[in-house]
Motif scaffolding. Structure first.
Motif, short mmCIF file in Angstrom:
data_model
loop_
_atom_site.label_atom_id
_atom_site.label_comp_id
_atom_site.label_asym_id
_atom_site.label_seq_id
_atom_site.Cartn_x
_atom_site.Cartn_y
_atom_site.Cartn_z
N PHE A 28 0.83 -1.33 0.05
CA PHE A 28 -0.20 -0.11 0.11
C PHE A 28 0.73 1.26 -0.01
N ALA A 29 1.90 1.18 0.88
CA ALA A 29 2.72 2.54 0.86
C ALA A 29 3.47 2.69 -0.50
N LYS A 30 3.70 1.64 -1.02
CA LYS A 30 4.73 1.91 -2.30
C LYS A 30 3.54 2.23 -3.32
N SER A 31 2.40 1.85 -3.12
CA SER A 31 1.60 2.21 -4.35
C SER A 31 1.06 3.92 -4.24
N GLN A 32 1.41 4.35 -2.91
CA GLN A 32 0.71 5.73 -2.80
C GLN A 32 2.32 6.74 -2.70
N GLY A 33 3.36 6.19 -2.99
CA GLY A 33 4.65 6.75 -2.87
C GLY A 33 4.84 7.42 -1.65
N ILE A 34 4.52 6.61 -0.24
CA ILE A 34 4.84 7.31 0.81
C ILE A 34 5.26 6.25 1.76
N ALA A 35 5.84 6.64 2.99
CA ALA A 35 6.43 5.70 3.77
C ALA A 35 5.47 5.08 5.06
N TRP A 36 6.12 4.41 5.61
CA TRP A 36 5.20 3.86 6.85
C TRP A 36 6.26 3.38 8.01
N ARG A 37 5.73 3.91 8.95
CA ARG A 37 6.51 3.79 10.39
C ARG A 37 5.33 3.09 11.30
N PRO A 38 5.61 1.92 11.52
CA PRO A 38 4.83 1.05 12.33
C PRO A 38 4.79 1.49 13.78
#
Length: 367
Positions: A28-38
């Protein structure tokens, strides 16, 4: 070891299911071009945090300084403490962490920010901060829009604070009664961050990071144009609450308890050897009412865990059941985060076999 050789109650983690959940977040993050910080408060495990980083996470989120200490010592180098700190005792611990990791602090008022600024000015250090917004949970956070701008102006004048971002947590999504309500909450979660950031930038205050959280909303709020990061925590495991909200299915829930039937009254009730000290008393955060009982008994919808004492799970038999004395069941907890914090270790399972045992390293680290 076959899982049936384990004593009960024991905590199980299905590795393949967890890995699929991590891939879902990263895709999902890659599809939106964003990062994820769990948010690691869900699992409190160094091993899982490292696997999240390896899967693509840009860093981690923690609730408490003690969690940050455990993770930084293990080599996690980018940590958001998503909790407003002001006491000197805690700030001294944060300062010690800066030798080995980038630490980001949350601020939600000028008074609290001034405490942080004064502390780091004494040490000649500058620390990154993000402003926390209240997007509807009514917990910590400044209101979006003009109140955020005013706080951003004040923080920008504090020489030892480096304002880098805005973030929020729409935890009230757990009380949603429909998918439409979750979508509405998520849309507001994303837009209040983006619009507040744009307002700040129109006044000459750059906002590099625009971060949203909440497992029920991250795949919706993360699509709002201008969001740069999502911070789901529970999504590493999922649980019965997430199933009730329509966010996941039972077969996507990676964390389970294995339990034994220790007593049975035919046609009325049976008792499991897991009570509040292993299942927790949580029936839903922030008003959630989508769960039935104190955990979902896999493969046995006729069994409803109605009462918990410390070591007993008392379950009603609704209809006929094949379960009898010494039979074993697996239970998907209502809230995986609270259950994980009750155990010292988790048994890692693949295809019904225990392949490893991982420590829950930050279990009980609440300061």
């Amino acid at each position: 070891m076959d899982i049936n050789q384990l004593d009960t109650p024991s905590l199980l983690l299905d590795l393949q299911t967890m890995e699929a959940n991590l891939k879902r977040i990263d895709t999902f993050a890659k599809s939106q071009g964003i990062a994820w910080r769990p948010h690691i408060k869900t699992h409190k495990s160094i091993e899982i945090a490292k696997r999240q980083i390896a899967a693509g996470a840009c860093g981690i989120t923690v609730a408490k300084v003690a969690e940050a200490e455990v993770m930084a010592k293990a080599g996690i180098a980018d940590i958001l403490i998503a909790y407003p700190l002001a006491s000197r005792t805690k700030l001294e611990r944060v300062a010690a962490l800066l030798r080995n990791a980038r630490i980001i602090l949350a601020v939600d008022s000028a008074e609290q920010a001034s405490h942080v600024d004064s502390f780091f000015r004494e040490r000649g250090q500058v620390i990154d901060v993000w402003i926390k917004l209240d997007s509807g949970l009514r917990r910590c956070g400044v209101d979006p829009g003009e109140p955020t701008l005013e706080l951003a102006k004040q923080v920008s004048r504090m020489p030892n604070l480096q304002l880098k971002g805005l973030f929020t947590h729409a935890g009230h999504s757990y009380a949603a009664s429909s998918s439409e309500q979750i979508e509405q909450i998520a849309r507001h979660e994303g837009t209040c961050i983006v619009e507040s950031a744009q307002l700040c930038e129109r006044h000459g205050i750059p906002i590099e990071v625009r971060s949203v959280g909440s497992t029920p909303t991250y795949e919706l709020a993360g699509k709002v144009p201008g969001i740069t990061e999502v911070r789901p925590g529970n999504a590493v495991f999922f649980d019965a609450i997430q199933v009730g909200l329509g966010v996941a299915a039972y077969d996507q829930c990676a964390l389970r308890l294995i339990s034994t039937v220790v007593s049975k009254r035919e046609g009325e009730r049976l008792v499991l050897d897991t009570g509040s000290k292993s299942l927790a008393l949580d029936q839903g955060a922030h008003g959630n009412a989508t769960v039935k009982g104190f955990g979902y008994v896999v493969g046995h919808p006729e069994i409803v865990i109605q009462r918990l004492s410390e070591e007993h799970g008392v379950a009603a038999i609704e209809g006929e059941t094949s379960l009898g004395l010494l039979d074993r069941v697996q239970i998907i907890p209502n809230h995986a985060c609270t259950v994980m914090n009750l155990f010292d270790r988790v048994h890692v399972v693949r295809d019904g076999e225990v392949i490893d045992i991982w420590r829950i390293d930050a279990r009980g680290h609440v300061q």
